[in-house]
Design an enzyme around this catalytic site. Structure first.
Site, PDB file in Angstrom:
ATOM      1  N   ASP A   1       4.378  -3.726  -7.971  1.00 28.29           N
ATOM      2  CA  ASP A   1       5.419  -3.378  -7.003  1.00 28.29           C
ATOM      3  C   ASP A   1       4.916  -2.360  -5.980  1.00 28.29           C
ATOM      4  OD1 ASP A   1       7.954  -3.411  -5.791  1.00 28.29           O
ATOM      5  OD2 ASP A   1       8.949  -3.559  -7.730  1.00 28.29           O
ATOM      6  N   HIS A   2       5.831  -1.917  -5.144  1.00 34.59           N
ATOM      7  CA  HIS A   2       5.497  -1.111  -3.968  1.00 34.59           C
ATOM      8  C   HIS A   2       4.724   0.155  -4.316  1.00 34.59           C
ATOM      9  CE1 HIS A   2       8.566   2.066  -4.705  1.00 34.59           C
ATOM     10  NE2 HIS A   2       9.206   1.080  -5.318  1.00 34.59           N
ATOM     11  N   GLU A   3       3.706   0.427  -3.514  1.00 34.80           N
ATOM     12  CA  GLU A   3       2.944   1.673  -3.545  1.00 34.80           C
ATOM     13  C   GLU A   3       2.199   1.925  -4.848  1.00 34.80           C
ATOM     14  OE1 GLU A   3       5.305   4.857  -1.120  1.00 34.80           O
ATOM     15  OE2 GLU A   3       6.763   3.481  -2.059  1.00 34.80           O
TER      16      GLU A   3
END
Length: 234
Positions: free
Chosen positions: A147-149
């Site tokens: 997922d993000h980052e």
């Protein structure tokens, strides 16, 4: 995102097991041709008709000397807990003048602002979300999600159907097993192994194996030597 080289069409793989079969299945329709396999195991058998296997670094050196300077790509088809071996072999092949191919399945979802290191492998149904970064020689296996980052170091392998929530850090050579879940903002230490189906709710120390729900310490990692294929304590 660029998915294949315009100059390199012939390529080799180091590794002869399932990872090599999965990679060639989608690289071949993209115009790449597998010309040779390499493996440290003297009993390794080619899973591809007409593609020879060469054994160990000495045979690789002889093969390389005989093919000339033309552009040849490569993938390192060594998965599982052997991220350090994957990174080491990748460096050896780069030093020999071969070009690491990004093995990116056309049905993977890769955010336009995600970052991939050299030799990255992203399999069918895998998701690499916004602003995530994966290092050199990483594998995101079938239907894995990052997922993000998130930040993944060199030689990390995220197993089939495993899920990393946002802002997770996975350090070099760690392995997250099939179906495991890692909660947000946690760190998986260098060379650690997260067992299949584990649910990670706390940071995982370097060089250990965790399993269960919630994940708990099981034992130290037993790593594999890239040159000999033998196991050693991490």
């Amino acid at each position: 995102m660029k998915r294949k080289s315009k100059s390199v069409r012939d390529y080799v793989m180091w590794g002869t097991t399932g990872q090599s079969i999965v990679i060639d299945e989608f690289l071949q329709p993209q115009g790449f041709r597998l010309i040779a396999l390499f493996d440290n195991k003297p009993d390794a058998v080619s899973p591809f008709a007409g593609v020879p296997v060469f054994y160990g670094r000495q045979e690789f050196a002889k093969w390389r000397a005989g093919v000339g300077p033309e552009g040849i790509g490569f993938c390192v088809a060594i998965g599982g807990e052997d991220g350090a071996a994957r990174a080491e072999i990748g460096s050896v092949l780069c030093e020999a003048g071969l070009s690491p191919l990004p093995a990116l399945h056309p049905q993977a979802i890769i955010a336009r602002n995600a970052t991939l290191g050299q030799g990255a492998q992203v399999m069918a149904g895998a998701v690499l979300a916004a602003r995530a970064t994966i290092g050199d020689w990483c594998i995101l296996n079938t239907a894995a999600t990052v997922d993000h980052e998130c930040r993944l170091g060199s030689g990390v392998h995220i197993g089939p159907g495993a899920h990393l929530a946002g802002l997770v850090t996975v350090e070099d050579h760690a392995f997250v097993g099939t179906g495991a879940v890692v909660l947000p903002r946690l760190t998986i230490g260098r060379g650690a192994v997260v067992g299949a189906g584990a649910v990670v709710t706390h940071d995982v120390e370097a060089g250990v194996v965790v399993c269960g729900n919630p994940a708990r310490l099981l034992r130290p990692v037993q790593s594999k030597d890239a040159a000999t294929g033998t196991r050693r304590k991490g």
